[in-house]
Structures are given as structure tokens and as C-alpha cells.
Design a protein around this motif. Structure first.
Motif, PDB file in Angstrom:
ATOM      1  N   UNK A 199      -3.650  -1.822   0.169  1.00  0.00           N
ATOM      2  CA  UNK A 199      -2.520  -2.718   0.427  1.00  0.00           C
ATOM      3  C   UNK A 199      -2.049  -2.481   1.855  1.00  0.00           C
ATOM      4  N   UNK A 200      -1.473  -3.523   2.457  1.00  0.00           N
ATOM      5  CA  UNK A 200      -0.897  -3.355   3.793  1.00  0.00           C
ATOM      6  C   UNK A 200       0.403  -2.572   3.679  1.00  0.00           C
ATOM      7  N   UNK A 201       0.543  -1.569   4.497  1.00  0.00           N
ATOM      8  CA  UNK A 201       1.713  -0.697   4.461  1.00  0.00           C
ATOM      9  C   UNK A 201       2.894  -1.408   5.127  1.00  0.00           C
ATOM     10  N   UNK A 202       3.869  -1.814   4.314  1.00  0.00           N
ATOM     11  CA  UNK A 202       5.040  -2.523   4.840  1.00  0.00           C
ATOM     12  C   UNK A 202       6.296  -1.657   4.786  1.00  0.00           C
ATOM     13  N   UNK A 210      -4.751   4.257  -1.777  1.00  0.00           N
ATOM     14  CA  UNK A 210      -4.390   5.137  -2.900  1.00  0.00           C
ATOM     15  C   UNK A 210      -5.574   5.792  -3.598  1.00  0.00           C
ATOM     16  N   UNK A 211      -6.751   5.203  -3.490  1.00  0.00           N
ATOM     17  CA  UNK A 211      -7.925   5.785  -4.165  1.00  0.00           C
ATOM     18  C   UNK A 211      -8.781   6.617  -3.208  1.00  0.00           C
ATOM     19  N   UNK A 212      -8.220   6.836  -2.008  1.00  0.00           N
ATOM     20  CA  UNK A 212      -8.851   7.732  -1.027  1.00  0.00           C
ATOM     21  C   UNK A 212     -10.300   7.370  -0.730  1.00  0.00           C
ATOM     22  N   UNK A 213     -10.557   6.110  -0.520  1.00  0.00           N
ATOM     23  CA  UNK A 213     -11.888   5.670  -0.117  1.00  0.00           C
ATOM     24  C   UNK A 213     -12.157   6.120   1.320  1.00  0.00           C
ATOM     25  N   UNK A 214     -13.389   6.380   1.639  1.00  0.00           N
ATOM     26  CA  UNK A 214     -13.748   6.749   2.995  1.00  0.00           C
ATOM     27  C   UNK A 214     -13.945   5.479   3.820  1.00  0.00           C
ATOM     28  N   UNK A 215     -12.958   5.180   4.672  1.00  0.00           N
ATOM     29  CA  UNK A 215     -12.931   3.917   5.422  1.00  0.00           C
ATOM     30  C   UNK A 215     -13.758   4.044   6.691  1.00  0.00           C
ATOM     31  N   UNK A 216     -14.647   3.068   6.894  1.00  0.00           N
ATOM     32  CA  UNK A 216     -15.454   3.033   8.111  1.00  0.00           C
ATOM     33  C   UNK A 216     -14.712   2.323   9.244  1.00  0.00           C
ATOM     34  N   UNK A 217     -14.158   1.150   8.949  1.00  0.00           N
ATOM     35  CA  UNK A 217     -13.434   0.365   9.949  1.00  0.00           C
ATOM     36  C   UNK A 217     -12.568  -0.665   9.249  1.00  0.00           C
ATOM     37  N   UNK A 218     -11.645  -1.240  10.019  1.00  0.00           N
ATOM     38  CA  UNK A 218     -10.763  -2.288   9.491  1.00  0.00           C
ATOM     39  C   UNK A 218     -10.685  -3.415  10.508  1.00  0.00           C
ATOM     40  N   UNK A 242      -9.230  -6.563   6.526  1.00  0.00           N
ATOM     41  CA  UNK A 242     -10.500  -6.445   5.809  1.00  0.00           C
ATOM     42  C   UNK A 242     -11.024  -5.035   6.031  1.00  0.00           C
ATOM     43  N   UNK A 243     -11.038  -4.260   4.951  1.00  0.00           N
ATOM     44  CA  UNK A 243     -11.384  -2.844   5.021  1.00  0.00           C
ATOM     45  C   UNK A 243     -12.852  -2.661   4.634  1.00  0.00           C
ATOM     46  N   UNK A 244     -13.595  -1.999   5.511  1.00  0.00           N
ATOM     47  CA  UNK A 244     -15.017  -1.752   5.266  1.00  0.00           C
ATOM     48  C   UNK A 244     -15.199  -0.282   4.878  1.00  0.00           C
ATOM     49  N   UNK A 245     -15.865  -0.051   3.750  1.00  0.00           N
ATOM     50  CA  UNK A 245     -16.097   1.308   3.264  1.00  0.00           C
ATOM     51  C   UNK A 245     -17.465   1.339   2.575  1.00  0.00           C
ATOM     52  N   UNK A 246     -18.301   2.268   3.026  1.00  0.00           N
ATOM     53  CA  UNK A 246     -19.654   2.307   2.494  1.00  0.00           C
ATOM     54  C   UNK A 246     -20.365   1.000   2.777  1.00  0.00           C
ATOM     55  N   UNK A 247     -20.914   0.397   1.737  1.00  0.00           N
ATOM     56  CA  UNK A 247     -21.579  -0.900   1.880  1.00  0.00           C
ATOM     57  C   UNK A 247     -20.707  -2.036   1.362  1.00  0.00           C
ATOM     58  N   UNK A 248     -19.433  -1.783   1.184  1.00  0.00           N
ATOM     59  CA  UNK A 248     -18.534  -2.773   0.570  1.00  0.00           C
ATOM     60  C   UNK A 248     -17.360  -3.064   1.512  1.00  0.00           C
ATOM     61  N   UNK A 249     -16.594  -4.066   1.151  1.00  0.00           N
ATOM     62  CA  UNK A 249     -15.369  -4.402   1.887  1.00  0.00           C
ATOM     63  C   UNK A 249     -14.349  -4.964   0.922  1.00  0.00           C
ATOM     64  N   UNK A 250     -13.093  -4.912   1.329  1.00  0.00           N
ATOM     65  CA  UNK A 250     -12.012  -5.412   0.483  1.00  0.00           C
ATOM     66  C   UNK A 250     -10.858  -5.858   1.378  1.00  0.00           C
ATOM     67  N   UNK A 251     -10.135  -6.887   0.946  1.00  0.00           N
ATOM     68  CA  UNK A 251      -9.028  -7.451   1.728  1.00  0.00           C
ATOM     69  C   UNK A 251      -7.681  -7.002   1.187  1.00  0.00           C
ATOM     70  N   UNK A 252      -6.772  -6.745   2.104  1.00  0.00           N
ATOM     71  CA  UNK A 252      -5.368  -6.534   1.769  1.00  0.00           C
ATOM     72  C   UNK A 252      -4.556  -7.557   2.554  1.00  0.00           C
ATOM     73  N   UNK A 253      -3.549  -8.165   1.932  1.00  0.00           N
ATOM     74  CA  UNK A 253      -2.791  -9.234   2.579  1.00  0.00           C
ATOM     75  C   UNK A 253      -1.291  -8.988   2.498  1.00  0.00           C
ATOM     76  N   UNK A 254      -0.580  -9.611   3.408  1.00  0.00           N
ATOM     77  CA  UNK A 254       0.878  -9.503   3.453  1.00  0.00           C
ATOM     78  C   UNK A 254       1.434 -10.672   4.240  1.00  0.00           C
TER      79      UNK A 254
END
Length: 350
Positions: free
Chosen positions: A31-34, A54-62, A97-109
Motif C-alpha cells: 500500500x502507498x504510505x500516506x 507488510x509481508x516483507x517482500x524483497x523489492x527490486x524496484x518501484x 508498481x512494485x517489482x519483486x522477484x519475477x512478479x509485480x504488484x500495484x498500490x494506489x492512492x
């Protein structure tokens, strides 16, 4: 309370708008930290965008986006700082858009960008008064070659009229088909453009002969209210806080602004007039004219026109202020209202 909020509430009757989210986040990974976000942002500020993990994923880039436009990226979980000075007023949609491993996920605000301009309370002086047809439900008013043109509303009785404002003598009148409710008008590039209310149809006439040349369908699903132009683009309203910017050659919308006074959206802006680089606009049901910056949407001045209503004993509360026309020859402004018996020629000062 700041003076600009006082003016907004008293003269324009606007309710202060709070900030809120349309969506908290599209998933539970990030989530975006507001936590440090204020209730509103101004164009003088910057927003520092970061994500909670919150799940402590290892983030490559955003990758960071504002209104779906990429504005930057960071390595790992670093925050990104974005200046808001070039953003339009209103809601801004942030996405990470958060990139971690071979996956990505979006957080919006969603954040709201408000005006930090303090509107000036303007005053006017009546130079002259002229007769106005009380049967005219005024929607558009504009000068072309020192002659006044007026567009009126109501199905079955809408018309476009060219007349002598000093005497009320009608030179030419075009009656609209009974199914149309006439709205705003503007002259540009030798053409006269006219809107209709809920028919999503506009008309283009030859400016000199008033011969109808074509009709067009609104590109957006909006109502037609007021119109003006800056010599290159047409600006039109749709009953909301938006002023749309249209290319007259294609009738396509190329941009828009949101009109704000302080923290408040100014909704139901109506008839428009371009005067010395600013947009003057009626606010529906209010005896006030707002002076708007056409680039930012910020209200820079407010004219309290309630004195005009008080000077007439033959109008009702339903006969609202509507109609602004600038005469470049006299450098004066002409204002009237729906079914008013008078047109007022005024000058404006601080």
C-alpha cells in the motif's frame, strides 16, 4: 478562518470538500504510505511517495505514476519525491508498481490538490443600463464586431439573436428546433459555436450570416452549459467544476481544468467570458462571478453581483444571474440574467 474561505462560502455558497480515497489499494501486498500526507496538497508542495511492505517482500524496484503517467522510479524500496507545481487542481491518482522477484504488484492512492491562491474581492461600477427582453432565458452572451449576440434556453422557445443592445432592436433571430434547449455561444475563426443542454449536440454557424454550416456531437458524455475562447481554443462548462478545452477545428476535447477556490471545488459554473487572459464565469444560482486562472483553475477574484438584483423590482429568485459579455471597443463588461429586464454595463476594479 482564512479570507478566501470566507469569500467562497458567503459569495459562492460552496461546501468545503474533504479528501478521500476511491480505492485503498488493489491488493494486500503493498500500500502507498500516506501516514505523513496532509488532508490536501497545494501546488507549492511535493509529495513523497513510498510503499508499505507488510509481508516483507524483497523489492527490486518501484515505478511511480501520477494520473497514469510515469514520473520516476527507485531501486529497492526507496521513496520518490514528486513536485506538484505543474499538476492541475483536483484529484491526483498515485500508483506505485512494485517489482519483486519475477512478479509485480500495484498500490494506489488518491490525493486532492487545492488552490493556495487567495481570491481578491473585486468591485464594479455601473456605467450604463439597457433594456433586456424579459422573455429571454439567457444562456450565452457575446459581442462580435461591436454587436451583441444572445443565446437562450428552454425547449420550444430557444433562439439565437443578434440585436442592438442600446435599444433592444432585433437584427436577426434563429429559432432552434423545439427539441433543443439552447446554451452557451462563442465566436472564433469566423464561426459562431452554440451548445445545447442535454441533447449532446452543438451547432456551427457562419459568424456573419448566421447560416448553419454543421452540427456536431459532444465527444464526452457531458451536458452543454457555457462557452468562451482564447482565440485558439474553445472553453466550455458542463455543470460540474470542470472547464473543458476544445479544439474548434475538430470539436475534440484536448484538456480540462478543475475550478477551485481554496479547498473548495466550485461546481455548477455556467456562462463564460474570456477577459484579458482570465475566464469570468457565472456560478449557477449565485449572484456572483468568479475570475478563474485558465491554466490552473484557481479562482483569483470574486465579484459580488447581488446589488444588481436588489436594483430590480420586477424579477424573482428564479431569475438568476447569467450572461457575461466583454466589449473590446468600450473595454466594459455587460452582464444580465435569465428573464431580467436590464443589461448592465460595468467596469471592474479591485
Amino acid at each position: 478562518m482564512k479570507k478566501y474561505n470566507f469569500l467562497t462560502i458567503i459569495l459562492l455558497g460552496i461546501t468545503l470538500i474533504g479528501c478521500g480515497d476511491t480505492k485503498k489499494g488493489e491488493n494486500s501486498l503493498f500500500t502507498i504510505d500516506d501516514s505523513a500526507f496532509p488532508a490536501h496538497f497545494s501546488q507549492k508542495e511535493a509529495v513523497s511517495i513510498g510503499v508499505l511492505n507488510p509481508k516483507s517482500k524483497e523489492i527490486d524496484s518501484i515505478a511511480y505514476f501520477v494520473n497514469d503517467k510515469k514520473v520516476g522510479s527507485t531501486k529497492s524500496a526507496e521513496k520518490f519525491k514528486f513536485e506538484l507545481k505543474d499538476q492541475k487542481l483536483g484529484y491526483q491518482y498515485l500508483k506505485a508498481t512494485v517489482y519483486f522477484g519475477s512478479d509485480s504488484s500495484d498500490a494506489t492512492k488518491r490525493i486532492e490538490l487545492i488552490s493556495d491562491v487567495e481570491p481578491k474581492l473585486l468591485k464594479y461600477k455601473i456605467v450604463n443600463t439597457y433594456p433586456h427582453d424579459t422573455a429571454s432565458f439567457t444562456e450565452g452572451l457575446e459581442f462580435y464586431k461591436d454587436t451583441l449576440y444572445e443565446s437562450t434556453g428552454k425547449e420550444g422557445t430557444s433562439y439565437l439573436r443578434k440585436y442592438d443592445y442600446k435599444t433592444g432592436k432585433v437584427f436577426k433571430q434563429i429559432d432552434l428546433d423545439k427539441k433543443y434547449f439552447g446554451e452557451g455561444i462563442t465566436f472564433i475563426n469566423g464561426k459562431l459555436f452554440q451548445l445545447t443542454w442535454q441533447n449532446k449536440t452543438g451547432f456551427i454557424y457562419d459568424a456573419n450570416t448566421l447560416k448553419l454550416e454543421k452540427s456536431f456531437t459532444y465527444e464526452k458524455d457531458i451536458e452543454g452549459w457555457g462557452m468562451t475562447n482564447d482565440g485558439k481554443f474553445i472553453y466550455q462548462t458542463d455543470k460540474t467544476e470542470k472547464i473543458w478545452k476544445m479544439d474548434p477545428s475538430t470539436q475534440k476535447m484536448v484538456d480540462y481544468i478543475n475550478v477551485y477556490s481554496g479547498t473548495s471545488k466550485i461546481k455548477a459554473i455556467n456562462e463564460l467570458e474570456w477577459i484579458n487572459g482570465k475566464i469570468y464565469t457565472n456560478v449557477w444560482l449565485k449572484d456572483a462571478i468568479a475570475v478563474v486562472n485558465p491554466t490552473s483553475g484557481a479562482v483569483e477574484g470574486i465579484l459580488d453581483m447581488s446589488g444588481l438584483r436588489k436594483s430590480m423590482k420586477d424579477i424573482t429568485t428564479d431569475d438568476v444571474l447569467n450572461g457575461i459579455a466583454y466589449n473590446p471597443k468600450t473595454k466594459t463588461i455587460f452582464v444580465t440574467g435569465k428573464n431580467w429586464s436590464k443589461i448592465f454595463e460595468i467596469t471592474v476594479s479591485e
